[in-house]
Design a protein around this motif. Sequence first.
Motif, short mmCIF file in Angstrom:
data_model
loop_
_atom_site.label_atom_id
_atom_site.label_comp_id
_atom_site.label_asym_id
_atom_site.label_seq_id
_atom_site.Cartn_x
_atom_site.Cartn_y
_atom_site.Cartn_z
N THR A 39 0.87 -1.19 0.13
CA THR A 39 0.02 -0.03 -0.12
C THR A 39 0.86 1.22 -0.16
O THR A 39 0.80 2.32 -0.45
CB THR A 39 -0.94 -0.08 1.31
N GLU A 78 -9.66 -2.12 0.44
CA GLU A 78 -9.62 -2.25 1.91
C GLU A 78 -9.72 -1.22 2.85
O GLU A 78 -9.67 -1.16 4.02
CB GLU A 78 -8.35 -2.98 1.98
N THR A 80 -7.63 1.35 2.88
CA THR A 80 -6.62 1.96 3.43
C THR A 80 -5.79 2.82 2.67
O THR A 80 -4.77 3.30 3.25
CB THR A 80 -5.58 0.54 3.31
N ASP A 138 -5.86 -1.72 -5.20
CA ASP A 138 -5.31 -2.02 -3.90
C ASP A 138 -6.19 -2.61 -3.07
O ASP A 138 -7.26 -1.70 -2.22
CB ASP A 138 -4.52 -0.94 -3.22
MG MG Z 1 -2.19 -2.77 2.20
#
Ligand code: MG
Length: 249
Positions: A39, A78, A80, A138
Amino acid sequence: RKTVWKLSTGSKELDNILDGGLESQSVTEFAGMFGSGKTQIMHQACVNLQCEDRIIADDSIKDEILEKPLKAVYIDTEGTFRPERIMQMAEALGIDGKDVLDNTFVARAYNSDMQMLFAEKIEDLIKEGHNIKLVVVDSLTSTFRNEYTGRGKLAERQQKLGRHMATLNKLADLYNCVVIVTNQVAARPDAFFGSSEQAIGGHIVGHAATFRIFLRKAKGDKRVAKLYDSPHLPDAEAMFRITEKGIHD
Ligand code: MG
Ligand code: ATP
């Protein structure tokens, strides 16, 4: 075929094993365990897109790419994506983080259907005049992994993932975009390299991503990136760091 260009990762070593940086007209996969830096690399790429000296291209193609403000699409499955982290990385480079955020479309995908739809809609954004040159997914695989559990769903999962990868490859090709995706693996690297099924997506991702990089933690803030199975580049390793400044050697 348009001339390829490259986007720096922020690490010279990592750029070197990629023969200059993240390549346009290709999909590059970053696999690795939690905390390996996938990430962080995605965030850094969005920041680097706004740094002219981190765009590696022949003069003619560079002028063409920079004709309009460069934009990125970040498909976040996700939750994030962190604007504060973008600001921090931008500050370290002496650029305005607000510009990065203004030029990054963040799309939060709660399931694989949304994820696939967002990817398909990117072409519309481009046709509306947005100069999208970076696409981030991602994670590529987490929604699929959560929704298609069990042997009985494996074929359907692989088929959908294959279609999604085809969409991404087409974008990369048609619009000369850099496409980068992440893939969390639970297994240790040796197990990962021993079996293509260890990485969710297995050979579907393997054959659809041109460049595959495996990340692993090393001492402190150091990380090791291993390029493998490239059609024209040798397997190689690079060491880089993740600090408050971002990704660098
Ligand atoms: Mg990640
Ligand atoms: P996952 O599979 O869980 O999504 P990941 O590979 O995406 O993991 P990242 O979130 O990219 O992992 O990496 C997290 C690590 O990056 C942290 O453990 C920390 O070492 C480092 N990191 C994140 N933010 C900062 C920061 N602001 N300053 C320094 N290091 C940071």
